[in-house]
Design a protein around this motif. Structure first.
Motif, PDB file in Angstrom:
ATOM      1  N   ASN A  56     -33.106  -5.532  -8.432  1.00 32.43           N
ATOM      2  CA  ASN A  56     -33.290  -4.696  -9.618  1.00 32.43           C
ATOM      3  C   ASN A  56     -32.534  -5.347 -10.768  1.00 32.43           C
ATOM      4  O   ASN A  56     -31.301  -5.318 -10.803  1.00 32.43           O
ATOM      5  CB  ASN A  56     -32.768  -3.274  -9.353  1.00 32.43           C
ATOM      6  N   ASP A  57     -33.270  -5.910 -11.716  1.00 31.05           N
ATOM      7  CA  ASP A  57     -32.648  -6.670 -12.802  1.00 31.05           C
ATOM      8  C   ASP A  57     -31.863  -5.798 -13.776  1.00 31.05           C
ATOM      9  O   ASP A  57     -31.186  -6.318 -14.661  1.00 31.05           O
ATOM     10  CB  ASP A  57     -33.717  -7.453 -13.570  1.00 31.05           C
ATOM     11  N   ASN A  58     -31.947  -4.492 -13.627  1.00 26.22           N
ATOM     12  CA  ASN A  58     -31.219  -3.592 -14.518  1.00 26.22           C
ATOM     13  C   ASN A  58     -29.916  -3.079 -13.910  1.00 26.22           C
ATOM     14  O   ASN A  58     -29.195  -2.318 -14.558  1.00 26.22           O
ATOM     15  CB  ASN A  58     -32.096  -2.387 -14.881  1.00 26.22           C
ATOM     16  N   VAL A  59     -29.630  -3.461 -12.684  1.00 25.64           N
ATOM     17  CA  VAL A  59     -28.475  -2.897 -11.975  1.00 25.64           C
ATOM     18  C   VAL A  59     -27.411  -3.966 -11.751  1.00 25.64           C
ATOM     19  O   VAL A  59     -27.711  -5.087 -11.330  1.00 25.64           O
ATOM     20  CB  VAL A  59     -28.913  -2.283 -10.622  1.00 25.64           C
ATOM     21  N   ILE A  60     -26.173  -3.610 -12.028  1.00 27.01           N
ATOM     22  CA  ILE A  60     -25.045  -4.522 -11.856  1.00 27.01           C
ATOM     23  C   ILE A  60     -23.902  -3.773 -11.186  1.00 27.01           C
ATOM     24  O   ILE A  60     -23.684  -2.583 -11.429  1.00 27.01           O
ATOM     25  CB  ILE A  60     -24.601  -5.104 -13.220  1.00 27.01           C
ATOM     26  N   GLU A  73     -26.478   0.989 -14.327  1.00 27.36           N
ATOM     27  CA  GLU A  73     -27.877   0.698 -14.634  1.00 27.36           C
ATOM     28  C   GLU A  73     -27.997   0.435 -16.132  1.00 27.36           C
ATOM     29  O   GLU A  73     -27.723   1.319 -16.953  1.00 27.36           O
ATOM     30  CB  GLU A  73     -28.798   1.845 -14.214  1.00 27.36           C
ATOM     31  N   ILE A  74     -28.393  -0.783 -16.478  1.00 23.20           N
ATOM     32  CA  ILE A  74     -28.551  -1.187 -17.871  1.00 23.20           C
ATOM     33  C   ILE A  74     -29.981  -0.879 -18.290  1.00 23.20           C
ATOM     34  O   ILE A  74     -30.928  -1.315 -17.625  1.00 23.20           O
ATOM     35  CB  ILE A  74     -28.262  -2.688 -18.051  1.00 23.20           C
ATOM     36  N   PRO A  75     -30.204  -0.136 -19.375  1.00 22.35           N
ATOM     37  CA  PRO A  75     -31.572   0.195 -19.773  1.00 22.35           C
ATOM     38  C   PRO A  75     -32.345  -1.042 -20.215  1.00 22.35           C
ATOM     39  O   PRO A  75     -31.767  -2.053 -20.616  1.00 22.35           O
ATOM     40  CB  PRO A  75     -31.368   1.177 -20.937  1.00 22.35           C
ATOM     41  N   ASP A  76     -33.666  -0.965 -20.140  1.00 23.71           N
ATOM     42  CA  ASP A  76     -34.523  -2.053 -20.625  1.00 23.71           C
ATOM     43  C   ASP A  76     -34.220  -2.336 -22.084  1.00 23.71           C
ATOM     44  O   ASP A  76     -34.088  -1.429 -22.900  1.00 23.71           O
ATOM     45  CB  ASP A  76     -35.998  -1.674 -20.481  1.00 23.71           C
ATOM     46  N   TRP A 102     -24.080  -8.396  -3.516  1.00 23.22           N
ATOM     47  CA  TRP A 102     -25.242  -7.678  -3.003  1.00 23.22           C
ATOM     48  C   TRP A 102     -25.836  -8.397  -1.797  1.00 23.22           C
ATOM     49  O   TRP A 102     -25.792  -9.631  -1.698  1.00 23.22           O
ATOM     50  CB  TRP A 102     -26.316  -7.549  -4.078  1.00 23.22           C
ATOM     51  N   HIS A 103     -26.439  -7.622  -0.892  1.00 22.86           N
ATOM     52  CA  HIS A 103     -27.145  -8.190   0.253  1.00 22.86           C
ATOM     53  C   HIS A 103     -28.417  -8.881  -0.238  1.00 22.86           C
ATOM     54  O   HIS A 103     -29.104  -8.366  -1.116  1.00 22.86           O
ATOM     55  CB  HIS A 103     -27.486  -7.074   1.248  1.00 22.86           C
ATOM     56  N   PRO A 104     -28.766 -10.049   0.308  1.00 26.91           N
ATOM     57  CA  PRO A 104     -29.912 -10.800  -0.224  1.00 26.91           C
ATOM     58  C   PRO A 104     -31.280 -10.216   0.116  1.00 26.91           C
ATOM     59  O   PRO A 104     -32.241 -10.483  -0.599  1.00 26.91           O
ATOM     60  CB  PRO A 104     -29.740 -12.191   0.404  1.00 26.91           C
ATOM     61  N   THR A 105     -31.390  -9.433   1.210  1.00 26.61           N
ATOM     62  CA  THR A 105     -32.714  -8.952   1.615  1.00 26.61           C
ATOM     63  C   THR A 105     -32.803  -7.447   1.803  1.00 26.61           C
ATOM     64  O   THR A 105     -33.904  -6.902   1.805  1.00 26.61           O
ATOM     65  CB  THR A 105     -33.153  -9.611   2.951  1.00 26.61           C
ATOM     66  N   ALA A 106     -31.691  -6.747   1.975  1.00 23.83           N
ATOM     67  CA  ALA A 106     -31.713  -5.303   2.223  1.00 23.83           C
ATOM     68  C   ALA A 106     -31.439  -4.535   0.937  1.00 23.83           C
ATOM     69  O   ALA A 106     -30.486  -4.840   0.216  1.00 23.83           O
ATOM     70  CB  ALA A 106     -30.696  -4.922   3.303  1.00 23.83           C
ATOM     71  N   GLN A 107     -32.243  -3.546   0.664  1.00 20.92           N
ATOM     72  CA  GLN A 107     -32.119  -2.781  -0.571  1.00 20.92           C
ATOM     73  C   GLN A 107     -30.893  -1.871  -0.543  1.00 20.92           C
ATOM     74  O   GLN A 107     -30.584  -1.233   0.464  1.00 20.92           O
ATOM     75  CB  GLN A 107     -33.374  -1.932  -0.775  1.00 20.92           C
ATOM     76  N   ASN A 108     -30.177  -1.837  -1.675  1.00 22.69           N
ATOM     77  CA  ASN A 108     -29.048  -0.928  -1.887  1.00 22.69           C
ATOM     78  C   ASN A 108     -27.837  -1.219  -0.989  1.00 22.69           C
ATOM     79  O   ASN A 108     -26.964  -0.365  -0.854  1.00 22.69           O
ATOM     80  CB  ASN A 108     -29.461   0.535  -1.683  1.00 22.69           C
ATOM     81  N   VAL A 109     -27.766  -2.398  -0.389  1.00 23.55           N
ATOM     82  CA  VAL A 109     -26.612  -2.759   0.437  1.00 23.55           C
ATOM     83  C   VAL A 109     -25.696  -3.671  -0.380  1.00 23.55           C
ATOM     84  O   VAL A 109     -26.121  -4.713  -0.873  1.00 23.55           O
ATOM     85  CB  VAL A 109     -27.042  -3.453   1.744  1.00 23.55           C
ATOM     86  N   TYR A 358     -42.447 -16.241 -14.244  1.00 23.52           N
ATOM     87  CA  TYR A 358     -42.120 -14.929 -13.675  1.00 23.52           C
ATOM     88  C   TYR A 358     -42.292 -13.855 -14.736  1.00 23.52           C
ATOM     89  O   TYR A 358     -41.737 -13.954 -15.838  1.00 23.52           O
ATOM     90  CB  TYR A 358     -40.680 -14.913 -13.154  1.00 23.52           C
ATOM     91  N   VAL A 359     -43.087 -12.856 -14.404  1.00 17.98           N
ATOM     92  CA  VAL A 359     -43.287 -11.719 -15.296  1.00 17.98           C
ATOM     93  C   VAL A 359     -42.667 -10.497 -14.627  1.00 17.98           C
ATOM     94  O   VAL A 359     -43.127 -10.068 -13.569  1.00 17.98           O
ATOM     95  CB  VAL A 359     -44.780 -11.456 -15.572  1.00 17.98           C
ATOM     96  N   PRO A 360     -41.606  -9.935 -15.195  1.00 16.39           N
ATOM     97  CA  PRO A 360     -40.960  -8.781 -14.561  1.00 16.39           C
ATOM     98  C   PRO A 360     -41.927  -7.613 -14.448  1.00 16.39           C
ATOM     99  O   PRO A 360     -42.738  -7.357 -15.341  1.00 16.39           O
ATOM    100  CB  PRO A 360     -39.804  -8.447 -15.515  1.00 16.39           C
ATOM    101  N   SER A 361     -41.848  -6.917 -13.319  1.00 16.75           N
ATOM    102  CA  SER A 361     -42.658  -5.724 -13.137  1.00 16.75           C
ATOM    103  C   SER A 361     -42.013  -4.568 -13.887  1.00 16.75           C
ATOM    104  O   SER A 361     -40.964  -4.725 -14.516  1.00 16.75           O
ATOM    105  CB  SER A 361     -42.797  -5.401 -11.652  1.00 16.75           C
ATOM    106  N   LYS A 362     -42.625  -3.405 -13.804  1.00 17.82           N
ATOM    107  CA  LYS A 362     -42.058  -2.255 -14.492  1.00 17.82           C
ATOM    108  C   LYS A 362     -40.667  -1.941 -13.944  1.00 17.82           C
ATOM    109  O   LYS A 362     -40.320  -2.306 -12.823  1.00 17.82           O
ATOM    110  CB  LYS A 362     -42.978  -1.040 -14.328  1.00 17.82           C
ATOM    111  N   SER A 363     -39.885  -1.255 -14.731  1.00 19.17           N
ATOM    112  CA  SER A 363     -38.488  -0.974 -14.397  1.00 19.17           C
ATOM    113  C   SER A 363     -38.373  -0.310 -13.034  1.00 19.17           C
ATOM    114  O   SER A 363     -39.105   0.628 -12.708  1.00 19.17           O
ATOM    115  CB  SER A 363     -37.869  -0.070 -15.470  1.00 19.17           C
TER     116      SER A 363
END
Length: 425
Positions: A56-60, A73-76, A102-109, A358-363
């Motif tokens: 998620n490119d908006n999350v740090i 979460e950084i807004p678009d 962050w974990h490379p393959t598991a979401q939210n880990v 690379y074209v980012p998908s929707k947020s």
């Protein structure tokens, strides 16, 4: 990768760094930022480490001296006002948090390592630690790295050991002592599932780089001395090109080497040099690079009062897509859920092609189980539960809190009735 790499850079003199996402993606926005530029400022002590979420490119995520990890979460389009409230605050460390990853393959880990010598692995979706590695390291943890599919961890420690671990079982797969003879910090990264690359110091304070086979950990495949300096070398490995970039705090250069399967294994390519030393270094994910310019890496070099983008490009005359430079690379989609990974499942990263850019998908929304009663969830140590453990525990806690809240409301209603009776008399 026998090509010489051209270096190009644009100076970005900003006293306070706060990049809009468009600037990170294309690098077209440069210049001095206004003093009122909004920032992320929720920690109560200095921030020691940050890591952008690979899914998620908006999350740090950030780790701080205040002993907490916060996820933002950084807004678009970037910040329009300063951000003070994180999506979730992760509390479990008793000393400052120096590493977040962050974990490379598991979401939210998300992994964090603190000066309490503890590694915590969190399910950010419910704000809890799901694994605690608290008895393995006897001293300060210098570095932590995941392997490509996130099934193993590699750690370097002040106790002069490199450990390869299976984090879910808490077992040590392999370890070696004194990978470098010097007493200064050692860093380690995976270059394959069976090989790691380390940077460290000799007894004479000469900086070194070494490659190790984890199945024969007693001696390195190769060890090279680079120079004599006090700056700790930080390695950045690109699996698409097998190039490792090495940058040291206080240095004014970035060296890069190609890693191969044949002796001498590590081949020096070239180095980028400038007049000013670096205080830190950030590394752009591959999908954020400009493919039409044959850009194979981009760093963000932190100075005293500015941030300098440094682009590494390979000179090519053709305008066609260079397939040898851009094999399918890590994409933004997670291969596993947190529950699947915790239950023991592994999966290779989901790859994408950069042929058309690379074209980012929707947020992408980061879903977090909110605690509606605003009561902090209790912390847990290492868990061996399978899928659904996080949700069940949260529901149980919420039901108990609701029960207590009802009892409080009933008591307050009784008190109000008594006061009303006294008033009428």
């Amino acid at each position: 990768m026998g090509h010489d790499l051209q270096r190009e850079h644009v100076v970005l003199p900003v006293p306070c760094i706060s990049f809009p996402r468009s600037c990170l993606a294309g690098g077209e926005l440069t210049g001095r930022l206004d003093k009122s530029q909004p920032v992320v400022c929720g920690h109560t002590a200095p921030v020691l480490d940050i890591d952008w979420c690979p899914h998620n490119d908006n999350v740090i995520a950030s780790g701080s001296e205040d002993c907490t990890v916060m996820v933002w979460e950084i807004p678009d389009g970037g910040l329009t006002r300063s951000l003070t409230e994180p999506i979730v605050t992760l509390e479990g460390h008793t000393k400052r948090v120096g590493i977040v990853l962050w974990h490379p393959t598991a979401q939210n880990v998300l992994l964090s390592a603190g000066c309490d010598n503890v590694i915590l692995i969190w399910d950010v979706g419910c704000g809890q630690s799901i694994i605690s590695i608290d008895e393995t390291h006897t001293d300060l943890i210098y570095s932590v790295a995941w392997n490509r599919n996130g099934s193993l961890l590699c750690t370097s420690c002040k106790d002069k050991k490199i450990r390869i671990m299976e984090p879910r079982a808490g077992t040590i797969i392999a370890e070696t002592e004194k990978p470098h003879e010097g007493n200064r910090p050692v860093r380690a990264v995976f270059v394959s599932d069976d090989q790691i690359l380390t940077t460290g110091f000799s007894r004479m304070s000469e900086r070194q780089i070494a490659l190790w086979d984890t199945k024969a950990f007693s001696s390195p495949l190769t060890l090279q001395e680079l120079d004599t300096s006090s700056g700790v070398l930080i390695p950045f490995f690109d699996p698409d090109t097998n190039i490792v970039y090495v940058a040291g705090k206080g240095d004014s250069s970035i060296r890069y080497f190609e890693v191969t399967d044949e002796s001498p294994y590590i081949h020096f390519l070239s180095q980028y040099s400038s007049k000013e030393s670096q205080r830190g270094m950030g590394y752009m994910p591959k999908r954020g690079l400009e493919v039409n310019k044959c850009e194979i890496a981009r760093f963000y070099k932190l100075h005293e009062r500015k941030c300098e983008p440094i682009a590494m490009t390979v000179p090519r005359k053709s305008d066609l897509f260079q397939e040898d430079l851009y094999p399918d690379t890590l994409g933004p989609d997670a291969a596993l859920t947190a529950e699947e990974w915790l239950s023991g499942k592994n999966a290779e990263p989901l790859l994408i092609s950069l042929k058309d850019g690379y074209v980012p998908s929707k947020s992408r929304e980061l879903k977090v189980t909110k605690n509606i009663l605003n009561v902090r969830l209790p912390k847990r140590s290492q868990s061996s539960n399978g899928s659904g453990a996080c949700e069940d525990f949260t529901l149980e806690q919420l039901l108990e809190d609701i029960k207590q809240l009802k009892a409080t409301v009933a008591e307050q209603e009784k008190r109000i009735a008594q006061l009303e009776g006294n008033a009428s008399n």
